[in-house]
Design an enzyme around this catalytic site. Structure first.
Site, short mmCIF file in Angstrom:
data_model
loop_
_atom_site.label_atom_id
_atom_site.label_comp_id
_atom_site.label_asym_id
_atom_site.label_seq_id
_atom_site.Cartn_x
_atom_site.Cartn_y
_atom_site.Cartn_z
N GLY A 33 96.32 4.28 12.27
CA GLY A 33 97.56 3.65 12.71
C GLY A 33 97.50 3.17 14.13
N ASN A 34 98.64 2.71 14.58
CA ASN A 34 98.77 2.13 15.91
C ASN A 34 99.79 2.91 16.72
OD1 ASN A 34 97.53 -0.57 16.67
ND2 ASN A 34 97.98 -0.87 14.52
N ARG A 35 99.61 2.94 18.02
CA ARG A 35 100.60 3.56 18.90
C ARG A 35 101.73 2.58 19.13
NH1 ARG A 35 98.10 7.70 21.73
NH2 ARG A 35 95.86 7.43 21.94
N SER A 36 102.79 2.68 18.39
CA SER A 36 103.95 1.84 18.65
C SER A 36 105.19 2.59 18.21
CB SER A 36 103.84 0.51 17.92
OG SER A 36 105.01 -0.26 18.15
N ALA A 102 98.01 -2.62 11.82
CA ALA A 102 96.65 -2.07 11.72
C ALA A 102 95.72 -3.20 11.27
CB ALA A 102 96.62 -0.93 10.71
#
Ligand code: CTP
Ligand code: CA
Length: 226
Positions: A33-36, A102
């Protein structure tokens, strides 16, 4: 018309905002995943509602209270985000892709939890995800119809403006909001600084301030293009 100092320049407009970050399952308990946090996307949704827009938020794994007055569609993976964004974009005036997508997904998803074994772990093979923003731009160029304004976001660590210009052109969007990330900048914080690049070559710097200020700067540029 002005309501408590807020311009109602998006009244009668339909806008779509993607927020958060997509997750690609490795197994039932793990993901890439992504840091958001979704803070900027939800701020865009709230400020658009305040300016009179009909707002659909496509929320990828956002753990924040729903923005009042907006329709919220929840998604997890990039494939789900793509379906939801493309369907909500049909007939919309503007689409803002604030979500962190992603770029890759595991080729195979294990139905059971992957266990530790002795020796080398198995590599995770990845496949590239579709680029939703580029698809929106390409569809509009091919069909001559689609959202009047398409906005992308880019988080860059190096060569921020040059990479941003490149991305704007590559993805065929009208505006690209580019900010510098790293060393505690932007992610999960209430404030943000960014440069908003326009396809016509213009750029506007929005100094460090509340994410709502950046959102309002984006909507002013969007509204001027509608
Ligand atoms: N985006 C998208 N679909 C993807 C990847 C990105 O729609 N598969 C959108 C994001 O929502 C964002 C913009 O494209 O609005 C830029 O995302 P970014 O990750 O910076 O661009 P990439 O083309 O993936 O480039 P990079 O190699 O820097 O990650
Ligand atoms: Ca990316």
């Amino acid at each position: 018309a002005v309501l408590r100092g807020v311009p109602r320049d998006l009244a009668g407009r339909r806008v779509v905002v993607s927020a958060g970050g997509t997750r690609e399952a490795i197994d039932p308990v793990r993901f890439i995943g992504n840091r958001s946090s979704g803070l900027q996307g939800y701020s865009l949704a709230r400020t658009a509602v305040a300016r009179g827009a009909e707002v659909t938020v496509i929320a990828a794994n956002v753990a924040l209270p729903d923005p009042a007055g907006a329709k919220v569609v929840r998604v997890e993976s990039t494939a789900e985000l793509r379906e939801a964004v493309l369907s909500a974009s049909d007939g919309a005036d503007a689409v803002v892709m604030a979500a962190a997508v992603a770029d890759f997904r595991p080729v195979a998803r294990s139905d059971s939890k992957i266990k530790k074994t002795s020796g080398e772990p198995e590599p995770i093979h990845l496949a590239e995800n579709p680029d939703i923003l580029a698809e929106l731009g390409a569809r509009r160029a091919a069909e001559g119809q689609g959202p009047s304004v398409i906005v992308g976001f880019a988080a860059e660590t190096d060569n921020v403006l040059a990479n941003g210009r490149d991305k704007l052109a590559r993805k065929g969007c009208d505006l690209l909001v580019v900010n510098q990330v790293g060393e505690g900048l932007a992610f999960g914080r209430p404030d943000n600084a960014a440069t908003i690049l326009s396809a016509d070559g213009a750029s506007a710097y929005v100094p460090l301030g509340p994410k709502d200020d950046l959102s309002d700067a984006v909507w002013s540029l969007v509204s001027a293009r509608l």
